[in-house]
Design an enzyme around this catalytic site. Structure first.
Site, PDB file in Angstrom:
ATOM      1  N   TYR A 148      12.871 -27.316  -2.569  1.00 15.95           N
ATOM      2  CA  TYR A 148      13.544 -28.583  -2.246  1.00 15.95           C
ATOM      3  C   TYR A 148      13.083 -29.690  -3.194  1.00 15.95           C
ATOM      4  O   TYR A 148      13.910 -30.362  -3.824  1.00 15.95           O
ATOM      5  CB  TYR A 148      13.235 -28.950  -0.797  1.00 15.95           C
ATOM      6  CG  TYR A 148      13.946 -30.176  -0.289  1.00 15.95           C
ATOM      7  CD1 TYR A 148      15.323 -30.159  -0.055  1.00 15.95           C
ATOM      8  CD2 TYR A 148      13.250 -31.358  -0.024  1.00 15.95           C
ATOM      9  CE1 TYR A 148      15.977 -31.284   0.431  1.00 15.95           C
ATOM     10  CE2 TYR A 148      13.903 -32.479   0.464  1.00 15.95           C
ATOM     11  CZ  TYR A 148      15.256 -32.440   0.694  1.00 15.95           C
ATOM     12  OH  TYR A 148      15.902 -33.548   1.176  1.00 15.95           O
ATOM     13  N   GLU A 150      11.441 -29.670  -6.145  1.00 16.84           N
ATOM     14  CA  GLU A 150      11.796 -29.494  -7.559  1.00 16.84           C
ATOM     15  C   GLU A 150      13.316 -29.424  -7.730  1.00 16.84           C
ATOM     16  O   GLU A 150      13.846 -29.863  -8.749  1.00 16.84           O
ATOM     17  CB  GLU A 150      11.136 -28.242  -8.141  1.00 16.84           C
ATOM     18  CG  GLU A 150       9.606 -28.274  -8.133  1.00 16.84           C
ATOM     19  CD  GLU A 150       8.998 -29.259  -9.136  1.00 16.84           C
ATOM     20  OE1 GLU A 150       9.692 -30.150  -9.645  1.00 16.84           O
ATOM     21  OE2 GLU A 150       7.781 -29.112  -9.402  1.00 16.84           O
ATOM     22  N   ASN A 193      11.796 -32.839  17.239  1.00 18.13           N
ATOM     23  CA  ASN A 193      10.883 -31.930  17.942  1.00 18.13           C
ATOM     24  C   ASN A 193      10.166 -32.630  19.094  1.00 18.13           C
ATOM     25  O   ASN A 193      10.113 -32.120  20.213  1.00 18.13           O
ATOM     26  CB  ASN A 193       9.799 -31.413  16.981  1.00 18.13           C
ATOM     27  CG  ASN A 193      10.196 -30.095  16.325  1.00 18.13           C
ATOM     28  OD1 ASN A 193      11.338 -29.660  16.438  1.00 18.13           O
ATOM     29  ND2 ASN A 193       9.270 -29.477  15.636  1.00 18.13           N
ATOM     30  N   ASP A 276       1.901 -30.263   3.030  1.00 15.23           N
ATOM     31  CA  ASP A 276       2.423 -31.337   3.879  1.00 15.23           C
ATOM     32  C   ASP A 276       1.851 -32.667   3.368  1.00 15.23           C
ATOM     33  O   ASP A 276       0.634 -32.843   3.345  1.00 15.23           O
ATOM     34  CB  ASP A 276       1.961 -31.074   5.317  1.00 15.23           C
ATOM     35  CG  ASP A 276       2.768 -31.836   6.349  1.00 15.23           C
ATOM     36  OD1 ASP A 276       3.631 -31.224   6.976  1.00 15.23           O
ATOM     37  OD2 ASP A 276       2.519 -33.048   6.512  1.00 15.23           O
ATOM     38  N   ARG A 280       3.021 -41.259   3.562  1.00 10.89           N
ATOM     39  CA  ARG A 280       4.327 -41.553   2.951  1.00 10.89           C
ATOM     40  C   ARG A 280       4.823 -42.904   3.458  1.00 10.89           C
ATOM     41  O   ARG A 280       4.935 -43.128   4.665  1.00 10.89           O
ATOM     42  CB  ARG A 280       5.328 -40.467   3.286  1.00 10.89           C
ATOM     43  CG  ARG A 280       6.635 -40.678   2.560  1.00 10.89           C
ATOM     44  CD  ARG A 280       7.654 -39.655   2.934  1.00 10.89           C
ATOM     45  NE  ARG A 280       7.371 -38.341   2.393  1.00 10.89           N
ATOM     46  CZ  ARG A 280       7.840 -37.222   2.949  1.00 10.89           C
ATOM     47  NH1 ARG A 280       8.551 -37.260   4.041  1.00 10.89           N
ATOM     48  NH2 ARG A 280       7.585 -36.059   2.397  1.00 10.89           N
TER      49      ARG A 280
END
Ligand code: UDP
Length: 316
Positions: A148, A150, A193, A276, A280
């Site tokens: 995903y 790259e 979730n 992970d 961010r």
């Protein structure tokens, strides 16, 4: 008869973000062509649009060429949640790369403006915080997220090379974690979730110790950003970060979900997935200055609407 503003193509139009974008473009007076292969999306997201004479839907996989006549292309198609994009990683890279080549070819032939939704994943596990657009990122090229990360980085390369080589009108935005109604209940994302776990009385699964951070943008804010980007001057190519700078640890998110749902099903700690990202947060200075855009919906308010949506889905 209403005169349409133009013909907009939305690839991935039956997805979580794509379907909200179709709603908005129709409300703004566009004729909308929604293209989707339903790999990680659902027809339910667009069922309410099927009777609209300005809306058309085509089952199509963007890794194959597409010949249609359009004025604007919103290229969103790509599985975006780790469990979806890691299920068939080779196909994920093909979707990101071949899909972009096909849509850029379409833009070249038709002269359409083309916007693509890139991702904060291009920054990998970032060593610069918050992330600015001129940071080149820290991506593991052979890890389980690479198909995903790259793939999306290569897609950005293609957009800028088509712009430089063929003068295409391109728009590249980098989306940070987005949430809201129509997220897939089983797509493994942290917001869906946690909400679904709480509402069904199952333990909330925190990966690692829950000290990793994310910054969550409510989908309505994001759609405003996409529209503002498409309508910006041709000189605005991006990349531009679109996200909400409000940064939360995953443990804080769990606490907020427990508070708002009124259910405390307990917490189960599970291993942190490979690569992970630990932190961010978008720097959105560029979006503010260039587009006059910034999010207005705080996590508490957006989460309340999302919980209400999932209550409805689970009651069906
Ligand atoms: N996460 C978690 N429990 C879950 C799902 C995700 O603790 O049930 C964590 C995950 O490890 C990551 C963060 O929540 O640190 C966001 O995960 P998500 O898959 O939503 O998006 P990402 O930003 O990682 O692409």
């Amino acid at each position: 008869m209403t005169i349409a503003k133009g013909r907009a193509l939305v690839t991935g139009g039956a997805g979580f973000i794509g379907s909200h974008l179709c709603d908005r473009l129709l409300a703004d007076g566009y004729n909308v062509l929604c293209v989707d292969n339903y790999y990680s999306s659902t027809k339910d997201n667009i069922a309410h649009l099927l009777e609209n004479p300005h809306f058309e839907v085509l089952r199509h996989d963007v890794t194959f060429p597409l010949y249609v006549e359009v004025d604007e292309i919103y290229h969103l198609a790509c599985p975006a949640s780790p469990i979806h994009y890691q299920r068939d990683p080779v196909q994920t890279t093909k979707t990101a790369v071949h899909g972009s080549i096909n849509m850029l070819g379409l833009a070249k032939r038709t002269g359409a403006k083309i916007l693509t939704t890139s991702t904060s994943e291009v920054y990998g596990d970032p060593q610069v915080h918050p992330q600015t657009e001129d940071y080149w990122g820290n991506v593991n090229p052979i890890g389980s997220r690479a198909c995903y990360d790259e793939g999306k980085r290569a897609a950005e390369t293609l957009f800028f090379d088509y712009h430089r080589q063929h003068n295409l009108k391109i728009k590249v935005v980098r989306l940070f974690n987005t949430y809201g109604p129509r997220m897939h209940p089983n797509d493994g994302r942290v917001v869906s979730n946690f909400v679904v776990s709480a509402l069904t009385g199952k333990p909330i699964t925190i990966y690692g110790e829950g000290q990793q951070t994310r910054s969550f943008c409510y989908v309505d804010d994001l759609i405003d950003g996409l529209i503002a980007m498409m309508n910006s001057g041709d000189e605005v190519t991006g990349p531009i970060n679109l996200g909400n700078p409000g940064e939360f640890t995953i443990a804080e998110l769990a606490a907020e979900v427990i508070l708002q749902t009124g259910v405390d099903p307990g917490i189960e700690y599970l291993p942190l997935p490979q690569d992970d990202p630990t932190r961010r947060q978008p720097d959105i200075t560029r979006a503010k200055q260039t587009l006059g855009w910034e999010p207005t919906i705080e996590l508490k308010a957006g989460l309340a609407k999302t919980i209400e949506y999932f209550r409805g889905v689970l009651a069906r």
